[in-house]
Design a protein around this motif. Sequence first.
Motif, PDB file in Angstrom:
ATOM      1  N   MET A  59      31.222  76.034  49.108  1.00 39.40           N
ATOM      2  CA  MET A  59      32.224  75.808  50.140  1.00 39.40           C
ATOM      3  C   MET A  59      33.521  75.316  49.489  1.00 39.40           C
ATOM      4  O   MET A  59      34.596  75.803  49.825  1.00 39.40           O
ATOM      5  N   ALA A  60      33.406  74.370  48.557  1.00 37.95           N
ATOM      6  CA  ALA A  60      34.596  73.812  47.901  1.00 37.95           C
ATOM      7  C   ALA A  60      35.345  74.881  47.120  1.00 37.95           C
ATOM      8  O   ALA A  60      36.584  74.912  47.131  1.00 37.95           O
ATOM      9  N   VAL A  61      34.616  75.781  46.465  1.00 40.19           N
ATOM     10  CA  VAL A  61      35.265  76.851  45.701  1.00 40.19           C
ATOM     11  C   VAL A  61      36.032  77.775  46.651  1.00 40.19           C
ATOM     12  O   VAL A  61      37.160  78.166  46.370  1.00 40.19           O
ATOM     13  N   GLY A  62      35.436  78.111  47.776  1.00 40.77           N
ATOM     14  CA  GLY A  62      36.103  78.973  48.755  1.00 40.77           C
ATOM     15  C   GLY A  62      37.354  78.340  49.312  1.00 40.77           C
ATOM     16  O   GLY A  62      38.397  78.997  49.439  1.00 40.77           O
ATOM     17  N   VAL A  63      37.289  77.055  49.643  1.00 43.00           N
ATOM     18  CA  VAL A  63      38.467  76.356  50.170  1.00 43.00           C
ATOM     19  C   VAL A  63      39.559  76.291  49.102  1.00 43.00           C
ATOM     20  O   VAL A  63      40.732  76.554  49.390  1.00 43.00           O
ATOM     21  N   ALA A  64      39.189  75.952  47.870  1.00 44.78           N
ATOM     22  CA  ALA A  64      40.189  75.884  46.790  1.00 44.78           C
ATOM     23  C   ALA A  64      40.837  77.242  46.554  1.00 44.78           C
ATOM     24  O   ALA A  64      42.053  77.341  46.361  1.00 44.78           O
ATOM     25  N   GLN A  65      40.039  78.299  46.592  1.00 46.88           N
ATOM     26  CA  GLN A  65      40.583  79.651  46.405  1.00 46.88           C
ATOM     27  C   GLN A  65      41.562  79.988  47.522  1.00 46.88           C
ATOM     28  O   GLN A  65      42.624  80.559  47.283  1.00 46.88           O
ATOM     29  N   ALA A  66      41.226  79.628  48.744  1.00 46.22           N
ATOM     30  CA  ALA A  66      42.115  79.894  49.882  1.00 46.22           C
ATOM     31  C   ALA A  66      43.411  79.097  49.766  1.00 46.22           C
ATOM     32  O   ALA A  66      44.489  79.614  50.062  1.00 46.22           O
ATOM     33  N   VAL A  67      43.312  77.854  49.323  1.00 47.52           N
ATOM     34  CA  VAL A  67      44.507  77.014  49.149  1.00 47.52           C
ATOM     35  C   VAL A  67      45.452  77.634  48.121  1.00 47.52           C
ATOM     36  O   VAL A  67      46.672  77.630  48.305  1.00 47.52           O
ATOM     37  N   LEU A  68      44.891  78.186  47.062  1.00 45.21           N
ATOM     38  CA  LEU A  68      45.730  78.843  46.052  1.00 45.21           C
ATOM     39  C   LEU A  68      46.309  80.159  46.564  1.00 45.21           C
ATOM     40  O   LEU A  68      47.427  80.530  46.206  1.00 45.21           O
ATOM     41  N   ALA A  69      45.567  80.870  47.384  1.00 45.85           N
ATOM     42  CA  ALA A  69      45.989  82.198  47.836  1.00 45.85           C
ATOM     43  C   ALA A  69      47.022  82.147  48.941  1.00 45.85           C
ATOM     44  O   ALA A  69      47.929  82.987  48.990  1.00 45.85           O
ATOM     45  N   TRP A  70      46.907  81.207  49.851  1.00 47.05           N
ATOM     46  CA  TRP A  70      47.722  81.217  51.061  1.00 47.05           C
ATOM     47  C   TRP A  70      49.227  81.239  50.797  1.00 47.05           C
ATOM     48  O   TRP A  70      49.930  82.072  51.376  1.00 47.05           O
ATOM     49  N   PRO A  71      49.786  80.362  49.949  1.00 49.41           N
ATOM     50  CA  PRO A  71      51.242  80.394  49.746  1.00 49.41           C
ATOM     51  C   PRO A  71      51.735  81.726  49.169  1.00 49.41           C
ATOM     52  O   PRO A  71      52.790  82.226  49.558  1.00 49.41           O
ATOM     53  N   VAL A  72      50.960  82.297  48.257  1.00 52.48           N
ATOM     54  CA  VAL A  72      51.359  83.576  47.657  1.00 52.48           C
ATOM     55  C   VAL A  72      51.311  84.680  48.706  1.00 52.48           C
ATOM     56  O   VAL A  72      52.204  85.525  48.782  1.00 52.48           O
ATOM     57  N   LEU A  73      50.294  84.655  49.541  1.00 56.69           N
ATOM     58  CA  LEU A  73      50.147  85.673  50.586  1.00 56.69           C
ATOM     59  C   LEU A  73      51.267  85.578  51.610  1.00 56.69           C
ATOM     60  O   LEU A  73      51.834  86.590  52.014  1.00 56.69           O
TER      61      LEU A  73
END
Length: 120
Positions: free
Chosen positions: A1-15
Amino acid sequence: MAVGVAQAVLAWPVLTTGAGAMSAPVHMARETGAWNLALAAAFLAVAAGPRLAAGALPFLGSFAALLLPVTLVDLAAGHVHAERAVAHLLLAGTVLVCSVAWRARRRRAVGAFAGRRVPA
């Protein structure tokens, strides 16, 4: 779960803004953000439903297997900064997904050996 949330946090601003993916054009940066958000969704889906782990492995495993050597070559050549490459460490989540899939496989095998099926 933590890996998924961290990945989303990194992806969102770029997206959403197209900024942050080095010096890539906005569209390419957004494609990178979309890809990283898809990775986040896969990690989160497996966290929510561990039975999905084996099905996520072709996607996550092939991406990790291709990204690792490319990143190492680019680091050695100076094409990518170390702080950017560190974001790829979240793909260690692929190892976690492998372990979830392996444990589920072993449980099914033990259940079948005992003469009963264990729900996945």
